[in-house]
Design an enzyme around this catalytic site. Structure first.
Site, PDB file in Angstrom:
ATOM      1  N   ARG A 236      59.571  16.712-119.217  1.00 45.27           N
ATOM      2  CA  ARG A 236      60.822  16.634-119.944  1.00 45.27           C
ATOM      3  C   ARG A 236      61.836  15.802-119.179  1.00 45.27           C
ATOM      4  O   ARG A 236      61.977  15.939-117.956  1.00 45.27           O
ATOM      5  CB  ARG A 236      61.405  18.043-120.171  1.00 45.27           C
ATOM      6  CG  ARG A 236      60.870  18.760-121.411  1.00 45.27           C
ATOM      7  CD  ARG A 236      61.305  18.054-122.677  1.00 45.27           C
ATOM      8  NE  ARG A 236      60.809  18.650-123.909  1.00 45.27           N
ATOM      9  CZ  ARG A 236      59.718  18.271-124.547  1.00 45.27           C
ATOM     10  NH1 ARG A 236      58.960  17.304-124.046  1.00 45.27           N
ATOM     11  NH2 ARG A 236      59.367  18.829-125.680  1.00 45.27           N
ATOM     12  N   GLU A 265      66.733   8.507-124.454  1.00 45.64           N
ATOM     13  CA  GLU A 265      65.636   7.565-124.640  1.00 45.64           C
ATOM     14  C   GLU A 265      66.004   6.525-125.686  1.00 45.64           C
ATOM     15  O   GLU A 265      66.244   6.889-126.835  1.00 45.64           O
ATOM     16  CB  GLU A 265      64.370   8.331-125.033  1.00 45.64           C
ATOM     17  CG  GLU A 265      63.918   9.233-123.898  1.00 45.64           C
ATOM     18  CD  GLU A 265      62.765  10.161-124.236  1.00 45.64           C
ATOM     19  OE1 GLU A 265      62.385  10.252-125.426  1.00 45.64           O
ATOM     20  OE2 GLU A 265      62.247  10.805-123.314  1.00 45.64           O
ATOM     21  N   HIS A 283      57.988   8.184-123.976  1.00 42.54           N
ATOM     22  CA  HIS A 283      57.723   9.569-124.414  1.00 42.54           C
ATOM     23  C   HIS A 283      56.441   9.587-125.258  1.00 42.54           C
ATOM     24  O   HIS A 283      56.366  10.216-126.313  1.00 42.54           O
ATOM     25  CB  HIS A 283      58.898  10.124-125.224  1.00 42.54           C
ATOM     26  CG  HIS A 283      59.000  11.617-125.162  1.00 42.54           C
ATOM     27  ND1 HIS A 283      60.187  12.281-125.010  1.00 42.54           N
ATOM     28  CD2 HIS A 283      58.053  12.585-125.217  1.00 42.54           C
ATOM     29  CE1 HIS A 283      59.981  13.594-124.990  1.00 42.54           C
ATOM     30  NE2 HIS A 283      58.691  13.797-125.110  1.00 42.54           N
TER      31      HIS A 283
END
Length: 307
Positions: A236, A265, A283
């Site tokens: 994370r 992000e 991700h």
């Protein structure tokens, strides 16, 4: 008919089974129309009359959930729930489900890939070769080095199994110990995280993001690491202080890093994008065909079960 909102962009991308599970059970499905993570205002506009939602990393905080008066279940597409206000969901009696194990192997594979890419400077070598620079670069080994796992849950264990193929010595720090598994696979639990940071050549994070784990790795922790250390995070964003990460990489305090998750992000600190000793993912550790199918099917099954 139950109205279901689905936000993950990869949902049913390779198999229509996740969608068919919903349709066979009488659901009216509304998909994310934006092709990206949705904003809070966009979510509010879609879930006001929804009975259920399949959600990725889109923000489901109290402000959003308060506007979803009919919502009965939040089906997480994955396992991390830091984007969901669990306390408020519990207050409202909204069920929250996850898809454990559905992407374990995909994330573990990507973790090893980031370790190798960082240790062997694949970014730098690839960039130079494209410029017709065939000079050799000396890098560091993974074979027979020490791996430190911060968190030994399902994904941490899967990484450990893969690391055994590199004859690595494996250390782990975790509040919750699986002594039997550790003994079976030759994993040594340490009494403190600092022991892992000092001894490990490769440090991999496998923790949820909570108030206790936010910025778990900062300047003080980077100062403990070897200069040849490689840090990997496929868990994370927010576990690592990104300003401290930039300093550690920019000054050569550590060898390199492989980071698939950021606090924002794309990352807020754009200087990170210019570092040759940082391998960046979008991700995407869980983004394999099999993992996407598994997450979609289980997320749909969980949702129907609770509806």
């Amino acid at each position: 008919m139950s109205k279901v909102v689905v936000t993950p962009r990869s949902f049913a991308a390779h198999s229509d089974e996740p969608m068919q599970i919903l349709l066979r059970n009488g659901c009216e499905v509304s998909l994310n129309p934006y092709g990206r993570i949705m904003t809070k205002s966009e979510l509010v506009s879609m879930i006001g009359d929804a009975d259920a939602i399949i959600v990725g990393v889109d923000p489901l905080d109290r402000e959003v959930l308060e506007r979803a008066e009919r919502l009965r279940v939040i089906s997480k597409y994955g396992v991390g729930t830091d984007n969901i206000d669990l306390r408020y969901a519990e207050e409202r009696g909204i069920a929250v489900t996850v898809t454990p194990g559905s992407n374990t192997d995909a994330v573990a594979d990507f973790t090893i890939a980031l370790m190798l890419a960082s240790a062997r400077k694949l970014n730098e070598i690839d960039k130079a070769c494209r410029q017709r620079n065939w000079s050799k670069r000396t890098t560091v080994d993974m074979h027979k080095q020490t791996l430190g796992l911060i968190g030994l849950g399902q994904i941490g264990k899967a990484v450990a199994r893969r690391a055994a193929g590199f004859d690595m010595r494996i250390l782990s720090f975790d509040r919750f110990r699986d002594e039997a598994y550790a003994a079976q696979h030759g994993i040594v639990y340490t009494e403190s995280m600092d022991e892992v940071l000092k001894e490990a050549d490769f440090i991999s994070l496998h923790l949820p993001l909570t108030d206790d784990t936010r910025h778990l790795i900062g300047r003080a922790q980077f100062a403990l690491m070897k200069e040849t250390a490689v840090v990997v995070n496929t868990a994370r964003g927010g576990l690592i202080d990104e300003e401290a990460l930039f300093e550690a990489l920019h000054t050569g305090r550590i060898w390199g890093a492989g980071i698939d998750v950021f606090e924002e992000e794309p990352p807020r600190n754009t200087s990170l994008l210019e570092l040759d000793n940082l391998v960046i993912g979008s991700h995407c550790a869980a983004s394999t065909v099999s993992a996407i199918d598994n997450m979609g099917i289980l997320a749909s099954q969980n949702l129907i079960r609770y509806l």
